[in-house]
Write a protein that holds these residues in place. Structure first.
Motif, PDB file in Angstrom:
ATOM      1  N   VAL A 102       0.836  -1.201   0.000  1.00  0.00           N
ATOM      2  CA  VAL A 102       0.000   0.000   0.000  1.00  0.00           C
ATOM      3  C   VAL A 102       0.873   1.253   0.000  1.00  0.00           C
ATOM      4  O   VAL A 102       0.602   2.212  -0.735  1.00  0.00           O
ATOM      5  N   HIS A 103       1.930   1.259   0.800  1.00  0.00           N
ATOM      6  CA  HIS A 103       2.855   2.396   0.783  1.00  0.00           C
ATOM      7  C   HIS A 103       3.470   2.585  -0.601  1.00  0.00           C
ATOM      8  O   HIS A 103       3.581   3.713  -1.108  1.00  0.00           O
ATOM      9  N   LEU A 104       3.888   1.504  -1.223  1.00  0.00           N
ATOM     10  CA  LEU A 104       4.505   1.576  -2.545  1.00  0.00           C
ATOM     11  C   LEU A 104       3.531   2.124  -3.579  1.00  0.00           C
ATOM     12  O   LEU A 104       3.910   2.920  -4.451  1.00  0.00           O
ATOM     13  N   LEU A 105       2.270   1.715  -3.486  1.00  0.00           N
ATOM     14  CA  LEU A 105       1.265   2.226  -4.413  1.00  0.00           C
ATOM     15  C   LEU A 105       1.005   3.709  -4.176  1.00  0.00           C
ATOM     16  O   LEU A 105       0.872   4.491  -5.127  1.00  0.00           O
ATOM     17  N   ILE A 106       0.910   4.113  -2.916  1.00  0.00           N
ATOM     18  CA  ILE A 106       0.697   5.530  -2.599  1.00  0.00           C
ATOM     19  C   ILE A 106       1.805   6.377  -3.213  1.00  0.00           C
ATOM     20  O   ILE A 106       1.548   7.402  -3.859  1.00  0.00           O
ATOM     21  N   ASN A 107       3.054   5.945  -3.034  1.00  0.00           N
ATOM     22  CA  ASN A 107       4.183   6.720  -3.540  1.00  0.00           C
ATOM     23  C   ASN A 107       4.308   6.671  -5.053  1.00  0.00           C
ATOM     24  O   ASN A 107       4.854   7.601  -5.661  1.00  0.00           O
ATOM     25  N   SER A 108       3.813   5.598  -5.664  1.00  0.00           N
ATOM     26  CA  SER A 108       3.912   5.454  -7.120  1.00  0.00           C
ATOM     27  C   SER A 108       2.766   6.137  -7.853  1.00  0.00           C
ATOM     28  O   SER A 108       2.938   6.573  -9.004  1.00  0.00           O
ATOM     29  N   GLU A 151      -9.087 -11.345  -8.060  1.00  0.00           N
ATOM     30  CA  GLU A 151      -7.643 -11.192  -8.003  1.00  0.00           C
ATOM     31  C   GLU A 151      -7.325  -9.773  -7.566  1.00  0.00           C
ATOM     32  O   GLU A 151      -8.103  -8.853  -7.802  1.00  0.00           O
ATOM     33  N   PHE A 152      -6.205  -9.618  -6.890  1.00  0.00           N
ATOM     34  CA  PHE A 152      -5.823  -8.290  -6.439  1.00  0.00           C
ATOM     35  C   PHE A 152      -5.518  -7.391  -7.634  1.00  0.00           C
ATOM     36  O   PHE A 152      -4.944  -7.828  -8.634  1.00  0.00           O
ATOM     37  N   THR A 153      -5.902  -6.139  -7.521  1.00  0.00           N
ATOM     38  CA  THR A 153      -5.526  -5.142  -8.509  1.00  0.00           C
ATOM     39  C   THR A 153      -4.820  -3.990  -7.803  1.00  0.00           C
ATOM     40  O   THR A 153      -5.341  -3.475  -6.814  1.00  0.00           O
ATOM     41  N   PRO A 154      -3.648  -3.633  -8.279  1.00  0.00           N
ATOM     42  CA  PRO A 154      -2.914  -4.268  -9.382  1.00  0.00           C
ATOM     43  C   PRO A 154      -2.370  -5.638  -8.994  1.00  0.00           C
ATOM     44  O   PRO A 154      -2.176  -5.925  -7.818  1.00  0.00           O
ATOM     45  N   SER A 155      -2.132  -6.456 -10.005  1.00  0.00           N
ATOM     46  CA  SER A 155      -1.575  -7.789  -9.777  1.00  0.00           C
ATOM     47  C   SER A 155      -0.135  -7.664  -9.289  1.00  0.00           C
ATOM     48  O   SER A 155       0.466  -6.580  -9.337  1.00  0.00           O
ATOM     49  N   PRO A 156       0.463  -8.753  -8.816  1.00  0.00           N
ATOM     50  CA  PRO A 156       1.867  -8.684  -8.399  1.00  0.00           C
ATOM     51  C   PRO A 156       2.794  -8.138  -9.479  1.00  0.00           C
ATOM     52  O   PRO A 156       3.662  -7.302  -9.206  1.00  0.00           O
ATOM     53  N   GLU A 158       1.939  -6.232 -12.094  1.00  0.00           N
ATOM     54  CA  GLU A 158       1.610  -4.827 -12.335  1.00  0.00           C
ATOM     55  C   GLU A 158       2.152  -3.933 -11.214  1.00  0.00           C
ATOM     56  O   GLU A 158       2.566  -2.794 -11.469  1.00  0.00           O
ATOM     57  N   THR A 159       2.121  -4.437  -9.997  1.00  0.00           N
ATOM     58  CA  THR A 159       2.638  -3.660  -8.868  1.00  0.00           C
ATOM     59  C   THR A 159       4.120  -3.363  -9.034  1.00  0.00           C
ATOM     60  O   THR A 159       4.566  -2.216  -8.889  1.00  0.00           O
ATOM     61  N   LEU A 160       4.904  -4.385  -9.356  1.00  0.00           N
ATOM     62  CA  LEU A 160       6.339  -4.175  -9.544  1.00  0.00           C
ATOM     63  C   LEU A 160       6.616  -3.260 -10.735  1.00  0.00           C
ATOM     64  O   LEU A 160       7.561  -2.459 -10.709  1.00  0.00           O
ATOM     65  N   ASP A 161       5.780  -3.348 -11.765  1.00  0.00           N
ATOM     66  CA  ASP A 161       5.954  -2.466 -12.926  1.00  0.00           C
ATOM     67  C   ASP A 161       5.680  -1.009 -12.553  1.00  0.00           C
ATOM     68  O   ASP A 161       6.404  -0.103 -12.984  1.00  0.00           O
ATOM     69  N   LEU A 162       4.640  -0.769 -11.744  1.00  0.00           N
ATOM     70  CA  LEU A 162       4.343   0.589 -11.291  1.00  0.00           C
ATOM     71  C   LEU A 162       5.493   1.156 -10.472  1.00  0.00           C
ATOM     72  O   LEU A 162       5.889   2.317 -10.637  1.00  0.00           O
ATOM     73  N   ILE A 163       6.041   0.326  -9.586  1.00  0.00           N
ATOM     74  CA  ILE A 163       7.171   0.769  -8.766  1.00  0.00           C
ATOM     75  C   ILE A 163       8.361   1.102  -9.657  1.00  0.00           C
ATOM     76  O   ILE A 163       9.027   2.139  -9.489  1.00  0.00           O
ATOM     77  N   PRO A 187      12.432  -9.564  -5.029  1.00  0.00           N
ATOM     78  CA  PRO A 187      12.034  -8.849  -6.253  1.00  0.00           C
ATOM     79  C   PRO A 187      11.858  -7.349  -6.031  1.00  0.00           C
ATOM     80  O   PRO A 187      12.147  -6.554  -6.939  1.00  0.00           O
ATOM     81  N   LEU A 188      11.409  -6.942  -4.843  1.00  0.00           N
ATOM     82  CA  LEU A 188      11.299  -5.512  -4.561  1.00  0.00           C
ATOM     83  C   LEU A 188      12.684  -4.880  -4.520  1.00  0.00           C
ATOM     84  O   LEU A 188      12.891  -3.780  -5.071  1.00  0.00           O
ATOM     85  N   HIS A 189      13.629  -5.556  -3.890  1.00  0.00           N
ATOM     86  CA  HIS A 189      14.988  -5.028  -3.823  1.00  0.00           C
ATOM     87  C   HIS A 189      15.583  -4.867  -5.227  1.00  0.00           C
ATOM     88  O   HIS A 189      16.255  -3.866  -5.522  1.00  0.00           O
ATOM     89  N   GLU A 190      15.332  -5.819  -6.102  1.00  0.00           N
ATOM     90  CA  GLU A 190      15.875  -5.735  -7.459  1.00  0.00           C
ATOM     91  C   GLU A 190      15.377  -4.491  -8.181  1.00  0.00           C
ATOM     92  O   GLU A 190      16.146  -3.820  -8.884  1.00  0.00           O
ATOM     93  N   VAL A 191      14.099  -4.166  -7.995  1.00  0.00           N
ATOM     94  CA  VAL A 191      13.537  -2.984  -8.644  1.00  0.00           C
ATOM     95  C   VAL A 191      14.113  -1.711  -8.033  1.00  0.00           C
ATOM     96  O   VAL A 191      14.550  -0.797  -8.751  1.00  0.00           O
ATOM     97  N   LEU A 192      14.109  -1.621  -6.704  1.00  0.00           N
ATOM     98  CA  LEU A 192      14.584  -0.402  -6.050  1.00  0.00           C
ATOM     99  C   LEU A 192      16.088  -0.202  -6.240  1.00  0.00           C
ATOM    100  O   LEU A 192      16.553   0.921  -6.438  1.00  0.00           O
TER     101      LEU A 192
END
Length: 266
Positions: A102-108, A151-156, A158-163, A187-192
């Motif tokens: 949720v924090h990641l989505l808020i910031n993205s 299913e959750f939106t955004p999907s896993p 899609e979430t990493l793509d938004l980040i 996977p979050l660390h790889e993106v950040l």
């Protein structure tokens, strides 16, 4: 100090605050963060951090949750700025499990200012992995459209793509616990790390996925100390030790010099 409810948030305000921490808990326990994360949040509050813990109810639409949480948090921020005179304090995000997402989505998705974010045991699994028996429930759903929408939106993915595309916060702390099968920090660390290599930190700590929710276990041994008493004391010590190490990691990242002085004063 005591918790107070302000516009749907739970606030813990020390007398001489140094920064604001916006906390979001994990799915199904985020509805009462001042209770489920009491020890951790109060430990941070007692070190001078204003805690704004925003409850939320888990649904499949995580974008909607992010928007609602941000609107609710803004009400607490306005209250603090107007009544407690905290206009210039930096704001840090702190999330556990789904609260990280949720924090990641808020910031993205929204233009918000954060001095940094702390992510404990990031969880980004699909609904089928996160919710027990969901496949069985979907098998009995007569409408195909209803099945596909579970299913959750955004999907896993899609979430990493938004980040990857929009997340702007440079300073990040990622915490993974050694005994945690739900953690998806890698996977979050790889993106950040791709964007903020110098300011993205990963720490692996003892504990489990529920370590941030550790509570004070009041174990009173009987008149004759038994094997059960020994187990109870051991479990209490393990929970206390893991939680203390988590607190130290968060405080050290937030304020390295202050954390080192506090360690020397213990």
């Amino acid at each position: 100090m005591a918790w107070r409810e302000v516009s749907g948030n739970w606030l813990y305000v020390p007398q001489s605050p140094r920064a604001i921490i916006h906390f979001l808990g994990g799915a199904f326990v985020a509805a009462a963060p001042n209770v489920t994360y009491k020890l951790l949040l109060e430990a941070l509050g007692q070190r001078g951090y204003v805690i704004v813990a925003t409850p939320f109810i888990n649904t499949f639409d995580h974008k909607a949750i992010a928007h609602e949480v941000l609107v609710t948090f803004d009400q607490a921020r306005y209250y603090l700025e107007n009544r407690v005179i905290l206009k210039r304090l930096p704001i840090y995000g702190l999330g556990h499990s789904m609260g990280c997402k949720v924090h990641l989505l808020i910031n993205s998705l929204y233009e918000v200012e954060r001095a940094g974010n702390m992510f404990m045991a990031f969880n980004n699994f699909s609904a089928r992995r996160s919710i027990p028996l969901l496949d069985q429930m979907m098998a009995f759903t007569p409408v195909k459209e209803a099945m596909t929408s579970m299913e959750f939106t955004p999907s896993p993915e899609e979430t990493l793509d938004l980040i990857d595309r929009y997340y702007p916060v440079e300073r990040n702390l990622l915490i993974k616990f050694r005994k945690d099968d739900l953690d998806q920090t890698r996977p979050l660390h790889e993106v950040l790390y791709h964007h903020f290599a110098e300011l993205t930190t990963v720490q692996i700590l003892p504990g489990t996925h529920t370590t941030p929710m550790a509570q004070d276990l009041s174990w009173q041994p009987g008149q004759q100390f038994s094997a059960l008493d020994a187990i109870g004391q051991f479990v209490k010590q393990e929970f206390t030790r893991d939680l203390r190490q988590l607190e130290d990691a968060l405080l050290m990242w937030l304020n390295p010099l202050g954390a080192m002085r506090s360690r020397r004063d213990r």
